[in-house]
Write a protein that holds these residues in place. Structure first.
Motif, PDB file in Angstrom:
ATOM      1  N   TYR A  77     -13.043 -54.229   0.646  1.00 19.21           N
ATOM      2  CA  TYR A  77     -11.927 -53.290   0.575  1.00 19.21           C
ATOM      3  C   TYR A  77     -12.160 -52.145   1.546  1.00 19.21           C
ATOM      4  O   TYR A  77     -13.276 -51.627   1.652  1.00 19.21           O
ATOM      5  CB  TYR A  77     -11.774 -52.715  -0.835  1.00 19.21           C
TER       6      TYR A  77
ATOM      7  N   SER B 249     -12.836 -43.396   6.578  1.00 21.21           N
ATOM      8  CA  SER B 249     -12.718 -44.611   5.777  1.00 21.21           C
ATOM      9  C   SER B 249     -14.092 -45.248   5.625  1.00 21.21           C
ATOM     10  O   SER B 249     -14.980 -45.036   6.453  1.00 21.21           O
ATOM     11  CB  SER B 249     -11.741 -45.592   6.412  1.00 21.21           C
TER      12      SER B 249
ATOM     13  N   VAL C 188      -9.355 -53.784  -6.861  1.00 26.70           N
ATOM     14  CA  VAL C 188      -8.999 -52.482  -6.289  1.00 26.70           C
ATOM     15  C   VAL C 188      -9.591 -51.330  -7.101  1.00 26.70           C
ATOM     16  O   VAL C 188     -10.088 -50.348  -6.537  1.00 26.70           O
ATOM     17  CB  VAL C 188      -7.463 -52.365  -6.187  1.00 26.70           C
TER      18      VAL C 188
ATOM     19  N   SER D  93      -5.916 -44.426   0.083  1.00 26.40           N
ATOM     20  CA  SER D  93      -5.506 -45.820  -0.062  1.00 26.40           C
ATOM     21  C   SER D  93      -6.716 -46.727  -0.190  1.00 26.40           C
ATOM     22  O   SER D  93      -7.805 -46.419   0.291  1.00 26.40           O
ATOM     23  CB  SER D  93      -4.651 -46.270   1.132  1.00 26.40           C
TER      24      SER D  93
ATOM     25  N   SER E 267      -7.300 -50.948   0.298  1.00 22.01           N
ATOM     26  CA  SER E 267      -6.665 -52.223   0.659  1.00 22.01           C
ATOM     27  C   SER E 267      -7.729 -53.269   0.941  1.00 22.01           C
ATOM     28  O   SER E 267      -8.799 -52.973   1.466  1.00 22.01           O
ATOM     29  CB  SER E 267      -5.745 -52.041   1.855  1.00 22.01           C
ATOM     30  N   SER E 268      -7.418 -54.510   0.589  1.00 25.56           N
ATOM     31  CA  SER E 268      -8.357 -55.599   0.825  1.00 25.56           C
ATOM     32  C   SER E 268      -8.305 -56.002   2.293  1.00 25.56           C
ATOM     33  O   SER E 268      -7.253 -55.881   2.935  1.00 25.56           O
ATOM     34  CB  SER E 268      -8.040 -56.785  -0.076  1.00 25.56           C
ATOM     35  N   ILE E 269      -9.449 -56.441   2.814  1.00 26.33           N
ATOM     36  CA  ILE E 269      -9.512 -56.898   4.195  1.00 26.33           C
ATOM     37  C   ILE E 269     -10.124 -58.285   4.231  1.00 26.33           C
ATOM     38  O   ILE E 269     -10.951 -58.634   3.395  1.00 26.33           O
ATOM     39  CB  ILE E 269     -10.307 -55.916   5.097  1.00 26.33           C
TER      40      ILE E 269
END
Length: 52
Positions: free
Chosen positions: A4, A17, A25, A46, A48-50
């Protein structure tokens, strides 16, 4: 486990980040908060998955 990308703002206003590996999450946010605790109060913007 999934990677993430967690975006956050530092107290100075800078945007940063980090990448964490978590189950979901909510787990990713918790891990990020633990890692960033030493910096002080950060505002996570935020999660978010990568894909790896």
């Amino acid at each position: 486990m999934t990677k993430y990308l967690v975006n956050y703002h530092l107290p100075s206003g800078d945007k940063e980040s980090i990448i964490v590996i978590a189950y979901n999450v909510f787990h990713a946010e918790k891990l990020a908060k633990e890692k960033l605790k030493e910096i002080g109060k950060v505002n996570i913007t935020s999660v978010s998955s990568i894909n790896s």
